[in-house]
Design a protein around this motif. Structure first.
Motif, mmCIF file in Angstrom:
data_model
loop_
_atom_site.group_PDB
_atom_site.id
_atom_site.type_symbol
_atom_site.label_atom_id
_atom_site.label_comp_id
_atom_site.label_asym_id
_atom_site.label_seq_id
_atom_site.Cartn_x
_atom_site.Cartn_y
_atom_site.Cartn_z
ATOM 1 N N ALA A 1 39.499 -60.844 -40.027
ATOM 2 C CA ALA A 1 39.789 -62.576 -41.851
ATOM 3 C C ALA A 1 41.278 -61.520 -41.913
ATOM 4 C CB ALA A 1 39.028 -61.641 -42.396
ATOM 5 N N VAL A 2 41.753 -60.146 -41.934
ATOM 6 C CA VAL A 2 43.196 -60.014 -42.833
ATOM 7 C C VAL A 2 44.025 -60.502 -42.085
ATOM 8 C CG1 VAL A 2 44.481 -57.580 -43.021
ATOM 9 C CG2 VAL A 2 41.641 -57.885 -43.865
ATOM 10 N N GLU A 3 44.264 -60.701 -40.486
ATOM 11 C CA GLU A 3 45.405 -60.704 -40.214
ATOM 12 C C GLU A 3 45.660 -62.330 -39.782
ATOM 13 O OE1 GLU A 3 47.413 -59.094 -38.122
ATOM 14 O OE2 GLU A 3 46.293 -57.512 -39.165
ATOM 15 N N GLN A 4 44.159 -63.290 -40.386
ATOM 16 C CA GLN A 4 44.774 -64.241 -40.739
ATOM 17 C C GLN A 4 44.775 -64.774 -42.164
ATOM 18 O OE1 GLN A 4 44.280 -66.562 -38.275
ATOM 19 N NE2 GLN A 4 44.258 -68.540 -39.282
ATOM 20 N N ILE A 5 44.404 -64.094 -42.497
ATOM 21 C CA ILE A 5 45.430 -64.189 -44.580
ATOM 22 C C ILE A 5 46.650 -64.001 -44.254
ATOM 23 C CG2 ILE A 5 45.433 -63.392 -47.038
ATOM 24 C CD1 ILE A 5 42.340 -63.199 -46.223
ATOM 25 N N LYS A 6 47.383 -62.805 -43.629
ATOM 26 C CA LYS A 6 48.628 -62.501 -42.927
ATOM 27 C C LYS A 6 49.469 -63.225 -42.553
ATOM 28 C CE LYS A 6 48.019 -57.397 -43.994
ATOM 29 N NZ LYS A 6 48.563 -56.192 -42.808
ATOM 30 N N SER A 7 48.893 -64.465 -41.845
ATOM 31 C CA SER A 7 49.875 -65.512 -40.711
ATOM 32 C C SER A 7 49.140 -66.469 -41.244
ATOM 33 C CB SER A 7 48.230 -65.441 -39.685
ATOM 34 O OG SER A 7 48.683 -64.637 -38.563
ATOM 35 N N VAL A 8 48.422 -66.523 -42.507
ATOM 36 C CA VAL A 8 48.600 -67.826 -43.373
ATOM 37 C C VAL A 8 49.603 -67.710 -44.388
ATOM 38 C CG1 VAL A 8 47.379 -69.919 -44.743
ATOM 39 C CG2 VAL A 8 46.200 -69.099 -42.373
ATOM 40 N N ILE A 9 49.642 -66.499 -44.887
ATOM 41 C CA ILE A 9 50.597 -66.394 -45.866
ATOM 42 C C ILE A 9 52.098 -66.420 -45.442
ATOM 43 C CG2 ILE A 9 51.818 -64.581 -47.722
ATOM 44 C CD1 ILE A 9 48.834 -63.038 -47.693
ATOM 45 N N THR A 10 52.698 -65.685 -44.038
ATOM 46 C CA THR A 10 53.661 -66.252 -43.707
ATOM 47 C C THR A 10 53.955 -67.469 -42.970
ATOM 48 O OG1 THR A 10 53.428 -64.056 -42.494
ATOM 49 C CG2 THR A 10 54.798 -65.910 -41.184
ATOM 50 N N ALA A 11 52.646 -68.582 -43.054
ATOM 51 C CA ALA A 11 52.973 -69.882 -42.348
ATOM 52 C C ALA A 11 54.283 -70.710 -43.753
ATOM 53 C CB ALA A 11 51.832 -70.379 -41.576
ATOM 54 N N ALA A 12 52.468 -70.245 -44.664
ATOM 55 C CA ALA A 12 53.014 -70.592 -46.170
ATOM 56 C C ALA A 12 54.447 -71.048 -46.448
ATOM 57 C CB ALA A 12 52.506 -69.823 -47.757
ATOM 58 N N ALA A 13 55.545 -69.436 -46.199
ATOM 59 C CA ALA A 13 56.681 -69.093 -46.418
ATOM 60 C C ALA A 13 57.363 -69.667 -45.144
ATOM 61 C CB ALA A 13 57.278 -67.558 -46.237
ATOM 62 N N THR A 14 56.973 -69.809 -43.975
ATOM 63 C CA THR A 14 57.819 -70.868 -42.959
ATOM 64 C C THR A 14 57.676 -71.947 -43.970
ATOM 65 O OG1 THR A 14 56.936 -69.455 -41.244
ATOM 66 C CG2 THR A 14 58.015 -71.333 -40.571
ATOM 67 N N LEU A 15 57.087 -73.054 -44.182
ATOM 68 C CA LEU A 15 56.556 -74.241 -44.779
ATOM 69 C C LEU A 15 57.420 -74.181 -45.689
ATOM 70 C CD1 LEU A 15 52.574 -75.333 -43.204
ATOM 71 C CD2 LEU A 15 55.504 -75.446 -42.286
ATOM 72 N N GLY A 16 57.426 -73.111 -46.736
ATOM 73 C CA GLY A 16 58.578 -73.559 -47.717
ATOM 74 C C GLY A 16 57.200 -74.232 -49.004
ATOM 75 N N ILE A 17 56.007 -73.649 -49.014
ATOM 76 C CA ILE A 17 54.962 -73.872 -49.758
ATOM 77 C C ILE A 17 55.042 -72.854 -50.684
ATOM 78 C CG2 ILE A 17 52.929 -74.390 -49.767
ATOM 79 C CD1 ILE A 17 52.810 -75.398 -46.772
ATOM 80 N N GLY A 18 54.949 -72.079 -50.196
ATOM 81 C CA GLY A 18 54.602 -70.548 -51.829
ATOM 82 C C GLY A 18 53.458 -70.633 -52.211
ATOM 83 N N ARG A 19 52.816 -70.690 -51.623
ATOM 84 C CA ARG A 19 50.912 -71.132 -52.081
ATOM 85 C C ARG A 19 49.901 -70.808 -50.769
ATOM 86 N NH1 ARG A 19 51.633 -74.943 -55.206
ATOM 87 N NH2 ARG A 19 52.429 -74.207 -57.046
ATOM 88 N N MET A 20 48.851 -69.386 -51.518
ATOM 89 C CA MET A 20 48.443 -68.847 -49.955
ATOM 90 C C MET A 20 47.203 -68.959 -51.304
ATOM 91 S SD MET A 20 45.390 -66.625 -48.523
ATOM 92 C CE MET A 20 44.933 -67.479 -46.909
ATOM 93 N N ASN A 21 45.622 -70.214 -50.871
ATOM 94 C CA ASN A 21 44.568 -69.793 -51.281
ATOM 95 C C ASN A 21 42.984 -69.200 -50.272
ATOM 96 O OD1 ASN A 21 45.817 -70.965 -53.673
ATOM 97 N ND2 ASN A 21 45.005 -72.699 -52.490
ATOM 98 N N THR A 22 42.736 -68.015 -51.075
ATOM 99 C CA THR A 22 41.326 -67.300 -50.194
ATOM 100 C C THR A 22 40.372 -66.757 -50.669
ATOM 101 O OG1 THR A 22 41.672 -65.856 -48.500
ATOM 102 C CG2 THR A 22 42.879 -65.209 -50.166
ATOM 103 N N PHE A 23 39.254 -65.753 -50.686
ATOM 104 C CA PHE A 23 38.806 -65.030 -51.009
ATOM 105 C C PHE A 23 39.033 -63.464 -50.798
ATOM 106 C CE2 PHE A 23 35.143 -68.095 -49.802
ATOM 107 C CZ PHE A 23 35.035 -68.666 -50.991
ATOM 108 N N ILE A 24 38.434 -62.883 -52.121
ATOM 109 C CA ILE A 24 38.749 -61.426 -51.463
ATOM 110 C C ILE A 24 37.727 -60.673 -50.882
ATOM 111 C CG2 ILE A 24 38.349 -59.175 -52.482
ATOM 112 C CD1 ILE A 24 40.738 -60.236 -53.653
ATOM 113 N N GLY A 25 36.348 -61.263 -50.555
ATOM 114 C CA GLY A 25 35.347 -60.489 -49.987
ATOM 115 C C GLY A 25 34.753 -59.600 -50.248
ATOM 116 N N ARG A 26 33.935 -59.568 -49.718
ATOM 117 C CA ARG A 26 32.425 -58.282 -50.440
ATOM 118 C C ARG A 26 31.658 -57.792 -48.862
ATOM 119 N NH1 ARG A 26 29.584 -58.879 -56.118
ATOM 120 N NH2 ARG A 26 27.619 -56.659 -55.005
ATOM 121 N N ASP A 27 31.567 -56.760 -48.933
ATOM 122 C CA ASP A 27 30.551 -55.843 -48.885
ATOM 123 C C ASP A 27 28.746 -56.396 -49.527
ATOM 124 O OD1 ASP A 27 28.268 -54.434 -47.698
ATOM 125 O OD2 ASP A 27 28.875 -52.795 -47.369
#
Length: 307
Positions: free
Chosen positions: A94-120
């Motif tokens: 999950a962490v790796e994909q979150i980082k990848s989506v953040i990177t993709a948002a920058a690549t696409l010039g969007i500047g915004r990514m939405n997600t959950f914090i998560g929890r045990d």
């Protein structure tokens, strides 16, 4: 302010078809789902309208073509896993994909990514806190480096018995948001705010928008109906699905006139995206389109036109 919808409700359509749907109805933008390709056991999850793992020059050009062709913007990239899962493999992925989506948002010039914090979900908030800091400080640092704002949705993620007793998302209350933003102070760390999650928790959904006005990065427009007779019978400690039902905007207990009155007072100028989770409209592509059309008609009068 821009009116959009969350693409998760159209899992059978490709990106071009999603944007075409938005254009035909009149929406300004779409929050595009970016789950890893594969199956998911959770409703509204596992949907991939942009695969960030294959976002090469050709894929980027395809996304831009959809935007230009249909005159519809991307409000943000969405991916909502449990980055604090007690299953280490699940959390790491999950962490790796979150980082990848953040990177993709920058690549696409969007500047915004939405997600959950998560929890045990088996542990208290305090017991989760050290892991929250260990996990999320590097994620937000990554977002800062790419100039992408991360909006955390305020859903408790307690709707099924395997999420009992704590739910799978820490960030469900103002007290926790205050603590999060104090411990990770960043202009790139904020909220993807959904009023419906406050309503079923028996909380004020207007006051947080005032206190956290500078943290409102993205808005989800979803309504909720609370069966108070049932709630009085089972109590707030019962599984929320026993007394609450997600509904289309205007069909639940959110007062949308009050909501938009406060939202405009905060100076918010970003996207407001309909999140369809009303099971009465999930039977077919046609009924999902009907849900999007009905939501658009209802909300359009509340959304100020961009100057």
């Amino acid at each position: 302010m821009q009116l959009g919808f969350v693409s998760a409700i159209l899992p059978d359509l490709n990106l071009d078809q999603v944007f075409q749907t938005a254009n035909e109805i009149g929406y300004d933008c779409v929050e595009v789902m970016c789950w890893p390709v594969g199956k998911s056991t959770r409703r509204y999850a596992g949907i991939t309208h942009i695969d960030v793992a294959t976002l090469d020059e050709s894929a980027i050009a395809n996304v831009q073509e959809c935007i230009d062709k249909h005159f519809v913007a991307i409000s943000g990239l969405g991916y909502y896993p449990n980055a604090l899962s007690p299953d280490k493999a699940e959390a790491d992925a999950a962490v790796e994909q979150i980082k990848s989506v953040i990177t993709a948002a920058a690549t696409l010039g969007i500047g915004r990514m939405n997600t959950f914090i998560g929890r045990d979900w088996t542990q208290s908030v305090d017991a989760n806190w050290p892991r929250f800091l260990e996990t999320w400080k590097p994620i937000i640092r990554h977002a800062e480096e790419h100039d992408v704002r991360v909006g955390i949705e305020n859903c408790p993620m307690f709707f099924t018995n395997d999420e009992w007793p704590g739910g799978k998302n820490l960030a469900h209350s103002p007290a926790i948001w205050r603590r999060m933003f104090n411990d990770i102070p960043s202009d790139h760390f904020g909220l993807n705010y959904d009023p419906s999650h406050m309503v079923f928790q028996q909380m004020d959904y207007l006051a947080p928008m005032k206190e956290f006005a500078d943290k409102l990065f993205h808005i989800h427009a979803k309504d909720v109906r609370v069966d108070h007779d049932r709630l009085n019978d089972v109590g707030i400690l019962a599984n929320p699905n026993e007394y609450h039902t997600p509904k289309l905007p205007g069909m639940g207990h959110v007062n949308w006139g009050d909501f938009f009155s406060v939202l405009t007072d905060t100076g918010y100028q970003g996207p407001v995206c309909v999140e369809v989770e009303d099971r009465a409209y999930e039977g077919s592509v046609e009924s999902r389109n009907a849900a999007l059309k009905q939501s658009f008609r209802f909300l359009k009068s509340y959304v100020p036109e961009d100057c």
